[in-house]
Design a protein around this motif. Structure first.
Motif, mmCIF file in Angstrom:
data_model
loop_
_atom_site.group_PDB
_atom_site.id
_atom_site.type_symbol
_atom_site.label_atom_id
_atom_site.label_comp_id
_atom_site.label_asym_id
_atom_site.label_seq_id
_atom_site.Cartn_x
_atom_site.Cartn_y
_atom_site.Cartn_z
ATOM 1 N N ILE B 55 23.549 -4.076 -28.105
ATOM 2 C CA ILE B 55 22.983 -3.319 -26.983
ATOM 3 C C ILE B 55 23.743 -1.996 -26.834
ATOM 4 O O ILE B 55 24.969 -1.978 -26.838
ATOM 5 C CB ILE B 55 23.083 -4.146 -25.679
ATOM 6 C CG1 ILE B 55 22.153 -5.366 -25.769
ATOM 7 C CG2 ILE B 55 22.754 -3.304 -24.447
ATOM 8 C CD1 ILE B 55 22.363 -6.392 -24.676
ATOM 9 N N GLY B 56 22.985 -0.913 -26.738
ATOM 10 C CA GLY B 56 23.604 0.406 -26.538
ATOM 11 C C GLY B 56 23.934 1.157 -27.816
ATOM 12 O O GLY B 56 24.183 2.364 -27.786
ATOM 13 N N ASP B 57 23.929 0.445 -28.977
ATOM 14 C CA ASP B 57 24.142 1.163 -30.253
ATOM 15 C C ASP B 57 22.981 2.128 -30.474
ATOM 16 O O ASP B 57 21.839 1.828 -30.118
ATOM 17 C CB ASP B 57 24.167 0.168 -31.430
ATOM 18 C CG ASP B 57 25.476 -0.592 -31.515
ATOM 19 O OD1 ASP B 57 26.424 -0.217 -30.796
ATOM 20 O OD2 ASP B 57 25.534 -1.575 -32.284
ATOM 21 N N ARG B 58 23.268 3.244 -31.130
ATOM 22 C CA ARG B 58 22.183 4.153 -31.468
ATOM 23 C C ARG B 58 21.659 3.829 -32.863
ATOM 24 O O ARG B 58 22.452 3.578 -33.790
ATOM 25 C CB ARG B 58 22.628 5.627 -31.437
ATOM 26 C CG ARG B 58 22.601 6.248 -30.056
ATOM 27 C CD ARG B 58 23.759 5.832 -29.215
ATOM 28 N NE ARG B 58 25.031 6.138 -29.849
ATOM 29 C CZ ARG B 58 26.153 5.460 -29.620
ATOM 30 N NH1 ARG B 58 26.164 4.448 -28.768
ATOM 31 N NH2 ARG B 58 27.276 5.788 -30.226
ATOM 32 N N ALA B 81 19.126 -1.839 -28.512
ATOM 33 C CA ALA B 81 19.762 -0.603 -28.993
ATOM 34 C C ALA B 81 18.950 0.609 -28.522
ATOM 35 O O ALA B 81 17.886 0.469 -27.917
ATOM 36 C CB ALA B 81 19.854 -0.625 -30.515
ATOM 37 N N VAL B 82 19.487 1.783 -28.800
ATOM 38 C CA VAL B 82 18.867 3.027 -28.343
ATOM 39 C C VAL B 82 18.128 3.668 -29.520
ATOM 40 O O VAL B 82 18.744 3.985 -30.545
ATOM 41 C CB VAL B 82 19.951 3.992 -27.810
ATOM 42 C CG1 VAL B 82 19.336 5.284 -27.328
ATOM 43 C CG2 VAL B 82 20.767 3.316 -26.719
ATOM 44 N N ILE B 165 18.665 -6.904 -21.221
ATOM 45 C CA ILE B 165 18.805 -5.519 -20.757
ATOM 46 C C ILE B 165 17.855 -5.373 -19.574
ATOM 47 O O ILE B 165 17.004 -6.235 -19.346
ATOM 48 C CB ILE B 165 18.460 -4.497 -21.857
ATOM 49 C CG1 ILE B 165 17.080 -4.761 -22.452
ATOM 50 C CG2 ILE B 165 19.517 -4.474 -22.937
ATOM 51 C CD1 ILE B 165 16.604 -3.652 -23.372
ATOM 52 N N SER B 169 18.675 0.287 -18.465
ATOM 53 C CA SER B 169 19.349 0.414 -19.765
ATOM 54 C C SER B 169 18.825 1.623 -20.529
ATOM 55 O O SER B 169 17.627 1.930 -20.486
ATOM 56 C CB SER B 169 19.111 -0.839 -20.604
ATOM 57 O OG SER B 169 19.575 -1.980 -19.926
ATOM 58 N N LEU B 170 19.752 2.251 -21.247
ATOM 59 C CA LEU B 170 19.359 3.405 -22.053
ATOM 60 C C LEU B 170 18.445 2.933 -23.182
ATOM 61 O O LEU B 170 18.779 2.002 -23.922
ATOM 62 C CB LEU B 170 20.615 4.082 -22.623
ATOM 63 C CG LEU B 170 20.413 5.383 -23.385
ATOM 64 C CD1 LEU B 170 19.713 6.433 -22.535
ATOM 65 C CD2 LEU B 170 21.746 5.928 -23.892
ATOM 66 N N SER B 189 16.022 6.157 -19.911
ATOM 67 C CA SER B 189 16.153 4.699 -19.760
ATOM 68 C C SER B 189 14.786 4.047 -19.949
ATOM 69 O O SER B 189 13.744 4.726 -19.951
ATOM 70 C CB SER B 189 16.689 4.374 -18.367
ATOM 71 O OG SER B 189 15.700 4.719 -17.404
ATOM 72 N N TRP B 382 22.990 13.691 -23.768
ATOM 73 C CA TRP B 382 23.940 12.873 -24.521
ATOM 74 C C TRP B 382 25.261 13.631 -24.737
ATOM 75 O O TRP B 382 25.258 14.706 -25.330
ATOM 76 C CB TRP B 382 23.319 12.458 -25.858
ATOM 77 C CG TRP B 382 24.234 11.692 -26.759
ATOM 78 C CD1 TRP B 382 24.812 12.138 -27.904
ATOM 79 C CD2 TRP B 382 24.662 10.334 -26.590
ATOM 80 N NE1 TRP B 382 25.571 11.153 -28.457
ATOM 81 C CE2 TRP B 382 25.513 10.031 -27.692
ATOM 82 C CE3 TRP B 382 24.422 9.346 -25.622
ATOM 83 C CZ2 TRP B 382 26.106 8.785 -27.839
ATOM 84 C CZ3 TRP B 382 25.016 8.109 -25.781
ATOM 85 C CH2 TRP B 382 25.852 7.836 -26.871
#
Lengths: 80, 520
Positions: B55-58, B81-82, B165, B169-170, B189, B382
């Protein structure tokens, strides 16, 4: 045939490939290989109209006529 | 079990549940239904999770519009993930800059962009996996693992992943087109995009019967909206990446009974002047609407478009920004003629105000900056707190656009604050000069800019792509002289075959400036 081809090929190389042919073949699809986009197609059309003294009709703006050197040469041969 | 409705990929999951066999996507010979797209996205998501994506990794996505883009986009979102869709026009330097600021754990792309990725210096970034569709190059010496697309979307678990999420969440970082400055990564988000998607579906009255012709890239925020809105209602997306040949697009619109078409101003300029739209008009019986956003479109093009389209086709003029997940306002098509220069009213959930430099709302009719607020406004840029602080405050998102509101509550954009030019003693708005040039009936598209001048501050240069080859600079200047005071007249008109554009179709002002400065 070869004179037409050379003129078209030189235009593509000079205007879209910065002077280097990058392995451009007569069959290379301009769109698939990212050689030109819609702005480029308009430039190509202006070049064809000015160089060969023809009018490219809106309906003729199709890949079969303009998406490769081979297609352009074929189109010009039918048209001129 | 029915799926929730608060995350972007829930659109796909819900439609897969409700309309499993319905065709969701058409691209050349590919026709795929919702169930199959959702299953592929799920397999990709499970594979990525197993591979260590958290979660949150690009995860960067570099694809042209295609089935793989769609599977990749929703697959990444399903892992928590993003999703970072990148421009297909990037060069190694540009990609290198973005990769070093994003630090993506994964990159998903196709053979078309293999050379780009191989030529890019990504040595300082901890890439977990590079996934390539149909790779052709030798990757043995790569410092990270490389996988084929087929092996990650074939077989494996096809059920919806269960990831915790929420709507805060982004979800995605979308880069601005950079037409007026360096591209900035806009953080959106799940809630930003979901709320905006619902509002757009509402005002366009989208249903599962809608079929959208998509020529705008999905990596651009407007293209992304087309995808999400149609997947939200169970509609169909038709991808055509050959807009360079507009006759092909119009023909497919007839064949596929397309109900909606969307473009930026140059899309419509091109359609009007270089396509057989008029000939096909009577065959576009299903075309319910056309929508336009992505910047100011001149009144002239709007009027010509109204004449060129079938009478039953509504025109939606819209306004927005990447920072607003796409949309802020739209003009009701019934008011198209009466309010032709207007961007309309805020969409559901959005408020828009005209503020002065002190943050006070100005009275109706007076000009100030357009500032939007609502659940669709971005989280920030970002890793750029200064840029974020310069546009986001307690009032909302400062668009940088100048405009006013009329007595009916309709908004108008008059130009950009940072594009006003000082010419001699006068403040000149280039948009006004561009509109006047368009009125001449000689011009297909134009960009007016100021070139630095020691005496005047700026000299006005107009780059003009004429409608006809026999048009001269003097003919255009002559028409201008009939319509505007001398101090607003461009010092010079430069004729070009077309204006330089970026891949979204927006005019590339950097390249225009280079052309304007040549031989001045």
């Amino acid at each position: 045939m070869s004179e037409l081809r050379d003129k078209v090929r030189n235009f593509i190389i000079e205007n879209f490939l910065f002077g280097s042919d990058n392995g451009l073949k007569d069959e290379t699809s301009f769109l698939d290989e990212g050689v030109i986009d819609s702005t480029g197609v308009l430039e190509l059309v202006s070049f064809i109209e000015e160089t060969f003294g023809i009018a490219v009709e809106d309906e003729e703006l199709i890949p079969e006529n303009l998406d490769s050197i081979k297609n352009i040469v074929g189109y010009l041969e039918r048209k001129i | 079990m029915s799926v929730a409705n608060t995350l972007i990929h829930n659109f796909l999951e819900q439609s897969a549940e409700q309309y499993p066999d319905k065709i969701a996507l058409i691209h050349e010979d590919v026709r795929v239904n919702y169930a199959d797209i959702n299953a592929s996205a799920n397999r990709l998501a499970h594979w990525l999770i197993k591979d260590g994506i958290r979660i949150g990794d690009r995860v960067a996505l570099i694809f042209e519009n295609s089935l793989e883009y769609v599977v990749g986009y929703y697959g990444i979102l399903k892992t928590g993930a993003v999703a970072v869709p990148l421009s297909t026009d990037l060069k190694p330097d540009g990609l290198g800059r973005l990769v070093s600021e994003l630090e993506p754990r994964g990159i998903i792309t196709s053979s078309r962009f293999e050379r780009l990725v191989q030529a890019t210096d990504i040595s300082g970034v901890d890439i977990q996996s590079l996934i390539i569709k149909d790779f052709k190059l030798d990757w043995h010496s790569a410092s990270f693992p490389v996988f084929g697309w087929r092996e990650v979307v074939t077989g494996g678990d096809s059920s919806n992943p269960d990831i915790s999420i929420n709507d805060g969440s982004l979800a995605s970082i979308i880069y601005t087109s950079g037409s007026t400055g360096a591209p900035k990564g806009v953080m959106l988000s799940h809630g930003n995009i979901v709320s905006n998607t619902h509002s757009i579906c509402q005002y366009l009255c989208l249903t599962d019967q809608d079929i959208q012709m998509t020529v705008l890239p999905f990596f651009y925020v407007m293209g992304k909206s087309l995808l999400n809105t149609h997947f939200a209602v169970g509609g169909t997306i038709v991808i055509n990446n050959k807009f360079a040949f507009p006759a092909t697009v119009i023909k497919q619109m007839v064949e596929e009974h397309v109900t909606g078409f969307s473009g930026v101003p140059s899309t419509y300029a091109y359609l009007l002047h270089r396509s057989p739209l008029e000939k096909y008009r009577d065959q576009l019986t299903s075309l319910r609407y056309c929508s336009q956003a992505g910047g100011h479109m001149s009144k002239k093009i709007k009027e010509e478009l109204r004449c060129a389209l079938p009478a039953h086709t509504k025109i939606f003029i819209m306004y927005g920004a990447t920072e607003a997940s796409a949309r802020l306002t739209y003009l009701e098509p019934d008011h198209f003629t009466e309010k032709i220069e207007s961007i309309g009213k805020p969409i559901t959930g959005v408020t828009l105000k005209i503020l002065d430099e002190n943050g006070r709302e100005v009275p109706g009719g007076q000009t100030g900056e357009l500032v939007g607020n609502g659940p669709n406004i971005m989280q920030g840029y970002w890793r750029d707190q200064d840029a974020t602080a310069s546009v986001l405050d307690r009032h909302g998102y400062h668009t940088g656009d100048q405009g006013y509101k009329d007595e009916d509550g309709c908004f108008y954009v008059t130009g950009r604050k940072d594009k006003l030019l000082k010419v001699g003693g006068h403040r000149i708005n280039p948009q006004e000069i561009e509109d006047t040039l368009m009125e001449s009936d000689l011009v297909m598209e134009t960009a007016v800019m100021g070139v630095a001048d020691a005496l005047l501050g700026h000299r006005l240069i107009a780059l003009v792509a004429p409608k006809n080859g026999n048009c001269s600079e003097n003919m255009i200047l002559g028409r201008c002289a009939e319509r505007m005071p001398k101090y607003k007249m461009p010092s010079e008109v430069k004729l070009v075959r077309t204006l330089p554009k970026n891949t979204t179709g927006k005019i590339d002002m950097f390249k225009c400036m280079e052309l304007a400065e040549k031989n001045v």
